[in-house]
Design an enzyme around this catalytic site. Sequence first.
Site, PDB file in Angstrom:
ATOM      1  N   VAL A 191       0.810  -1.220   0.000  1.00  0.00           N
ATOM      2  CA  VAL A 191       0.000   0.000   0.000  1.00  0.00           C
ATOM      3  C   VAL A 191       0.841   1.267   0.000  1.00  0.00           C
ATOM      4  O   VAL A 191       0.302   2.359  -0.192  1.00  0.00           O
ATOM      5  CB  VAL A 191      -0.980   0.030   1.199  1.00  0.00           C
ATOM      6  CG1 VAL A 191      -1.966  -1.123   1.132  1.00  0.00           C
ATOM      7  CG2 VAL A 191      -0.236   0.058   2.528  1.00  0.00           C
ATOM      8  N   TYR A 215       1.170   6.166  16.226  1.00  0.00           N
ATOM      9  CA  TYR A 215      -0.008   5.464  15.715  1.00  0.00           C
ATOM     10  C   TYR A 215      -1.239   6.362  15.808  1.00  0.00           C
ATOM     11  O   TYR A 215      -1.993   6.504  14.835  1.00  0.00           O
ATOM     12  CB  TYR A 215      -0.222   4.183  16.520  1.00  0.00           C
ATOM     13  CG  TYR A 215      -1.436   3.378  16.094  1.00  0.00           C
ATOM     14  CD1 TYR A 215      -1.394   2.577  14.965  1.00  0.00           C
ATOM     15  CD2 TYR A 215      -2.614   3.415  16.838  1.00  0.00           C
ATOM     16  CE1 TYR A 215      -2.491   1.823  14.577  1.00  0.00           C
ATOM     17  CE2 TYR A 215      -3.723   2.670  16.453  1.00  0.00           C
ATOM     18  CZ  TYR A 215      -3.658   1.878  15.316  1.00  0.00           C
ATOM     19  OH  TYR A 215      -4.764   1.147  14.932  1.00  0.00           O
TER      20      TYR A 215
END
Length: 276
Positions: free
Chosen positions: A58, A149
Site C-alpha cells: 500500500v 499510531y
Amino acid sequence: MAGRVVAVTGGGRGIGAAIALRLARAGHRVAVGDLDGELARQAAADAGRDALGLELDVTSRASYVAFLDAVDERLGPVDVLVANAGVMWVGRFEDEPDEVARRQVDVNLHGVLLGMKVAAPRMLSRGHGHLIAMASAASKVTPPGEATYAATKHAVLGYCSAVREELRGSGVEVSVVMPGVVETALAAGTSSGPAARRLTPEAVAKAVHGVLDKPRFEVHVPPAVGVLTKLRAVLPRAAADALHRAVVPDQLAQGDPAARRSYEHRALGPGAPPAD
C-alpha cells in the site's frame, strides 16, 4: 446491495480477513490485497465465492495501480475500497526509532492516501463508489504509548473528512470506521483498558458490512466510543482529562512489551527493538 466488487487491503489476517470473509458470504465479489501474497491468497480461498487474493504494497503507487487493474480485469470495476492495512509500535515516544515512525506513517496514512487517489477517479468516472478507511478509536483518543499510531489515525480522519467534502454530490461515499482494541496480532501485548472488552475482528467486519448497506461518515465500534468522545469535547479540561484517564488504556503502564516483540519485528522490521 449484494454483488459489489470490494477490495480489502491488509486482508491477509485479522480484521481484513474477517471483512473479506463476511462480505464474500454476503454475496459480494471480494479481492484481498496484502503485502504477504500467500496470506492474501489463503484469505481469499477461505472467503470462497471466487474471491481473489493478490500481493499489494500500500506504500507503492505502482503496486496499488497493478492491484486495482488486476481486480478490474478478473472481478470487475471496484465499487468499494476498504483501506484496512495498518501497523503499530508501542512504547515511549522518545524511544521510538525514526524508521519505525516513518513506517507507520507510510502504511497507516500514505497507504490510505494512495488508495483513495488511485481508486476514486475510477469510481468518479462511473458516478458511484465507496471509500472506507479503517482508522481507530485512536483517531479521537490518545492512548499513552501510541503517539505516532494515534497521530496517523487522527490524520486519516482529517484527510477523509476533507475528501468527503470534495466528493460531495459525486456519488462516491466516504466512511471512516473507528474500532477500539481488537483481538489481532497488531494488539498483541496491549491493554484494552479497565472499562472495555477487546473486540473481535468479526465485530468490526459486521460494522463495515453495515456501513456498506447504510453509508455514513463516522462509524465507532462499539458506539459507546463515539459517545465518550462527544462527552469529552464538552467537558471542562480537568473533567475531560479525568474521564480520559479512567477509560483510555495506558499502554506504557498496562501493556506487555515482551508479548509484542514478534509482531513488531514482523510488521515494522528490525528497526523496532524489543522494549526493556
